[in-house]
Design a protein around this motif. Structure first.
Motif, PDB file in Angstrom:
ATOM      1  N   ASN A 145       2.819  25.454 -31.714  1.00  0.00           N
ATOM      2  CA  ASN A 145       3.803  24.873 -31.970  1.00  0.00           C
ATOM      3  C   ASN A 145       4.944  25.595 -33.131  1.00  0.00           C
ATOM      4  O   ASN A 145       5.095  25.336 -34.236  1.00  0.00           O
ATOM      5  N   GLU A 147       7.917  26.923 -32.516  1.00  0.00           N
ATOM      6  CA  GLU A 147       9.406  27.242 -31.856  1.00  0.00           C
ATOM      7  C   GLU A 147      10.411  27.541 -32.965  1.00  0.00           C
ATOM      8  O   GLU A 147      11.336  28.103 -32.601  1.00  0.00           O
ATOM      9  N   TYR A 148       9.912  27.073 -34.193  1.00  0.00           N
ATOM     10  CA  TYR A 148      10.971  27.690 -35.010  1.00  0.00           C
ATOM     11  C   TYR A 148      10.875  29.096 -35.457  1.00  0.00           C
ATOM     12  O   TYR A 148      12.099  29.600 -35.735  1.00  0.00           O
ATOM     13  N   SER A 171       0.088  24.363 -27.648  1.00  0.00           N
ATOM     14  CA  SER A 171       1.315  23.967 -28.391  1.00  0.00           C
ATOM     15  C   SER A 171       1.828  22.876 -27.496  1.00  0.00           C
ATOM     16  O   SER A 171       1.712  22.748 -25.937  1.00  0.00           O
ATOM     17  N   ASP A 173       5.342  21.932 -28.260  1.00  0.00           N
ATOM     18  CA  ASP A 173       6.639  21.986 -28.364  1.00  0.00           C
ATOM     19  C   ASP A 173       7.101  22.762 -27.418  1.00  0.00           C
ATOM     20  O   ASP A 173       6.625  23.177 -26.397  1.00  0.00           O
ATOM     21  N   ARG A 174       8.273  23.594 -27.545  1.00  0.00           N
ATOM     22  CA  ARG A 174       8.844  24.676 -26.601  1.00  0.00           C
ATOM     23  C   ARG A 174       8.255  25.975 -26.904  1.00  0.00           C
ATOM     24  O   ARG A 174       8.878  26.966 -26.285  1.00  0.00           O
ATOM     25  N   SER A 175       7.253  26.373 -27.558  1.00  0.00           N
ATOM     26  CA  SER A 175       6.789  27.519 -27.741  1.00  0.00           C
ATOM     27  C   SER A 175       6.460  28.459 -26.602  1.00  0.00           C
ATOM     28  O   SER A 175       6.860  29.502 -26.505  1.00  0.00           O
ATOM     29  N   GLU A 177       7.689  28.142 -23.589  1.00  0.00           N
ATOM     30  CA  GLU A 177       8.950  28.217 -22.831  1.00  0.00           C
ATOM     31  C   GLU A 177       9.732  29.520 -23.634  1.00  0.00           C
ATOM     32  O   GLU A 177      10.369  30.294 -22.813  1.00  0.00           O
ATOM     33  N   ILE A 178       9.563  29.321 -24.930  1.00  0.00           N
ATOM     34  CA  ILE A 178      10.343  30.310 -25.519  1.00  0.00           C
ATOM     35  C   ILE A 178       9.745  31.699 -25.228  1.00  0.00           C
ATOM     36  O   ILE A 178      10.512  32.760 -25.018  1.00  0.00           O
TER      37      ILE A 178
END
Length: 425
Positions: A145, A147-148, A171, A173-175, A177-178
């Protein structure tokens, strides 16, 4: 150098790092080398020694040691206390030759009885363009996680490594995908160890290292490698001929008095934050070309023989207690529930044990006193203050600006007092 007929009454010995018959010499640039060694009195008596470069008797060198009492300066030589290592940053004489010969001499302070000269031939580091790195480089990182910070971390490291292996530890979140958006040519794989178990995570990292060859560097998402340039960094590692190198880490923090603006994940870290702690213990990560890193738990130490890359050449900036904002605090607090019971019982990953905002604030206050302004650290000036004027100039500029403001305010006040109708009186 004058000759002497009788030896000094105190025996002297010189040992060059690490058990080498020659001094450890490292090229930093086409114009500088780093010389490191160890000197001591054979009988253990208190003494001061002197290191001299015979070819440059009038050159004032720059100290780069991490201990304030190891080397004191005077023109052309260095004093070294008993049983201490010394580290000298030596400018090379101007020359078109690819090799430079230096003669190193050591003596007891106050005596002209220097030890037998040690002559070293130094291969001058090539000027640009640097040779292509002969080995492939791979960065390995596990994430949960993130994504920040991941966009900043990926954009920073993509130009520095040929390949990346990113290990996703569940994860939500969008980790993932990023990673695939910003680094589509890097590999993303799922962790074999879903829990954050310090020992198992390190074993997994080393298992990945055994799959690949070339330079291998395991970093966390909060750790950012900074070098002068990619090509010069890998050329130096190759030229120094080592198998593993320790790179020092600056633990960045946000002291309240710094009053930093909001952190911008699209801008370089060193342009936004400059307070931190050069931690003397557990303050390293290791780039190596062994089969695996052979790390101790936490990967801050390795059982392999290593050399230390000077901070003048490379440093890791760790987002330790910065940016001290809500997204970063949430990131810290999410780790505690994922720790394995074994890691908690053994006290591994203690900074991740905090479970509440109050505990996190207490942890912040227990560490923030270690922070200092890293712009004042000579070894990191190239990163934090490459074009910054000195403090005196800043003070002068500040006073000039204040004076300009006062003059402007006075001019406006006088202008208001001198009205058209007042002139007829």
């Amino acid at each position: 150098m004058p000759e002497t007929s009788a030896p000094h009454e105190m025996p002297l010995a010189v040992k060059w790092f690490v058990d080498d018959p020659k001094p450890r010499v490292r090229a930093l640039s086409p114009h500088e080398v780093l010389v490191r060694g160890w000197m001591f009195a054979l009988d253990g008596s208190p003494m001061h020694g002197v290191v001299r470069i015979a070819e440059m008797p009038d050159v004032a060198f720059t100290q780069t040691t991490n201990r304030d009492d190891v080397v004191t300066h005077f023109r052309g030589q260095h004093e070294v206390p008993t049983q201490c290592g010394f580290q000298l940053q030596v400018p090379l004489p101007a020359s078109n030759s690819t090799e430079v010969e230096l003669t190193l001499l050591v003596a007891i302070k106050g005596s002209e009885n220097f030890s037998p000269p040690t002559t070293v031939r130094i291969r001058r580091m090539s000027a640009l363009p640097w040779p292509a790195p002969p080995l492939r480089s791979t960065v390995i990182s596990h994430f949960y996680n993130e994504e920040y910070l991941l966009p900043l971390w990926l954009r920073h490291h993509l130009p520095l490594f040929d390949h990346g292996i990113l290990i996703n530890r569940g994860s939500t979140d969008r980790s993932v995908e990023i990673c695939r958006e910003l680094a589509p040519h890097w590999e993303v794989r799922n962790a074999t160890c879903p829990e954050f178990d310090a020992e198992e995570v390190d074993k997994e990292v080393m298992a990945v290292e055994r799959e690949i060859t070339g330079w291998k560097f395991a970093l966390n998402t909060t750790e950012f490698l900074h070098v002068h340039s990619r090509d010069s960094f890998y050329a130096a590692l190759h030229l120094w001929s080592g198998q593993a190198y320790a790179i020092g880490m600056a633990y960045l923090m946000d002291p309240k008095e710094a009053a930093y603006p909001e952190f911008d994940t699209s801008r370089p870290i060193a342009a936004q934050r400059h307070h931190g702690w050069l931690r003397p213990v557990f303050g390293y990560r290791y780039i190596h070309r062994f089969e695996d890193g052979n790390y101790t738990v936490g990967r801050h130490l390795t059982l392999h023989p290593t050399d230390v890359v000077p901070l003048e050449a490379a440093v890791l900036l760790k987002l330790f207690l910065t940016p001290w904002n809500e997204p970063f605090k949430r990131r810290r607090l999410q780790i505690r529930p994922t720790l394995s019971q074994k890691s908690i019982a053994l006290g591994q990953g203690s900074r991740h044990h905090v479970a509440t905002e109050g505990e996190l604030e207490d942890y912040y206050h227990s560490k923030i006193a270690h922070s200092s302004d890293l712009r004042r650290e000579p070894r990191l000036q190239w990163l934090f203050a490459p074009n910054q004027p000195n403090h005196r100039r800043q003070v002068v500029d500040a006073w000039r600006e204040l004076l300009r403001t006062i003059i402007t305010a006075c001019s406006h006040a006088l202008g208001r007092r001198k009205r058209p109708d007042d002139s007829s009186r």
